[in-house]
Design an enzyme around this catalytic site. Structure first.
Site, short mmCIF file in Angstrom:
data_model
loop_
_atom_site.label_atom_id
_atom_site.label_comp_id
_atom_site.label_asym_id
_atom_site.label_seq_id
_atom_site.Cartn_x
_atom_site.Cartn_y
_atom_site.Cartn_z
N ASP A 163 0.84 -1.20 0.00
CA ASP A 163 0.00 0.00 0.00
C ASP A 163 0.88 1.25 0.00
OD1 ASP A 163 -3.22 0.49 0.99
OD2 ASP A 163 -1.83 2.19 1.13
N GLN A 207 -14.31 2.64 1.67
CA GLN A 207 -13.68 2.31 0.38
C GLN A 207 -13.36 3.58 -0.39
OE1 GLN A 207 -16.00 -0.29 -2.14
NE2 GLN A 207 -14.32 -0.56 -3.60
N HIS A 262 -10.53 -5.08 -3.33
CA HIS A 262 -9.20 -5.44 -2.88
C HIS A 262 -9.28 -5.84 -1.41
CE1 HIS A 262 -9.91 -1.16 -2.37
NE2 HIS A 262 -9.22 -1.23 -1.24
N LEU A 263 -8.29 -6.56 -1.01
CA LEU A 263 -8.16 -7.03 0.37
C LEU A 263 -6.93 -6.38 0.97
CD1 LEU A 263 -8.10 -10.85 1.11
CD2 LEU A 263 -6.20 -9.37 1.72
P1 5GP Z 1 -9.77 1.42 0.38
O1 5GP Z 1 -9.83 2.71 1.16
O2 5GP Z 1 -10.45 1.57 -0.96
O3 5GP Z 1 -10.24 0.21 1.14
O4 5GP Z 1 -8.24 1.14 0.13
C1 5GP Z 1 -7.53 1.73 -0.92
C2 5GP Z 1 -6.08 1.64 -0.57
O5 5GP Z 1 -5.34 1.85 -1.74
C3 5GP Z 1 -5.63 2.68 0.46
O6 5GP Z 1 -5.07 2.02 1.58
C4 5GP Z 1 -4.62 3.50 -0.30
O7 5GP Z 1 -3.54 3.93 0.50
C5 5GP Z 1 -4.18 2.58 -1.41
N1 5GP Z 1 -3.78 3.25 -2.64
C6 5GP Z 1 -4.42 4.25 -3.27
N2 5GP Z 1 -3.78 4.60 -4.38
C7 5GP Z 1 -2.68 3.81 -4.44
C8 5GP Z 1 -1.60 3.71 -5.39
O8 5GP Z 1 -1.52 4.42 -6.40
N3 5GP Z 1 -0.64 2.78 -5.12
C9 5GP Z 1 -0.70 1.97 -4.02
N4 5GP Z 1 0.30 1.09 -3.88
N5 5GP Z 1 -1.70 2.02 -3.13
C10 5GP Z 1 -2.68 2.94 -3.34
#
Ligand code: 5GP
Length: 113
Positions: free
Chosen positions: A30, A93, A99-100
């Site tokens: 992440d 989200q 994603h997990l």
């Molecule tokens: P969500 O909030 O949708 O459950 O998780 C999305 C995750 O994706 C977050 O923890 C965020 O830090 C990560 N993320 C967002 N954009 C990027 C990116 O461009 N690269 C990586 N490696 N992680 C990302």
């Protein structure tokens, strides 16, 4: 559907620290880690959110969990870890490609925020 950020990472159009991939999923660190180990396991299939899952996607989600447990072993999370999947805005989200989250390396608290 336009390509998500994660599809662009999977297609190597955006950089990421990829640590695992197979024919169904890709795993990478992440960009904004919330624990010493914070890895995302992402299906190649771009499904926007958990509410969009179909019965035929169940093996894919099981595979995501199985891959996460294997990575937890490789990443030495012997004392435990947390797996999280957020759904939609109120679920936290932010990237609409399921994603997990595999998180570990510190004591997790309960309940999560
Ligand atoms: P969500 O909030 O949708 O459950 O998780 C999305 C995750 O994706 C977050 O923890 C965020 O830090 C990560 N993320 C967002 N954009 C990027 C990116 O461009 N690269 C990586 N490696 N992680 C990302």
């Amino acid at each position: 559907m336009p390509d998500s950020i994660f599809t662009k990472i999977i297609n190597r159009e955006l950089p990421a620290q990829i640590i695992y991939e197979d024919d169904r999923v890709v795993a990478f660190h992440d960009i904004n880690p919330q624990a010493p180990v914070h890895v995302l396991v992402v299906p190649r299939k771009q499904i926007p959110m958990l509410d969009d899952l179909r019965p035929e996607d169940a093996p894919l989600v099981g595979h995501m969990v199985h891959v996460a447990t294997k990575l937890a072993g490789e990443l030495k999370l012997d004392l435990g870890y947390r797996i999280v999947m957020n759904c939609n805005h109120q679920g936290g989200q932010t990237v609409f490609h399921i994603h997990l989250h595999l998180m570990g390396g510190r004591q997790m608290q309960w309940p999560p925020g």
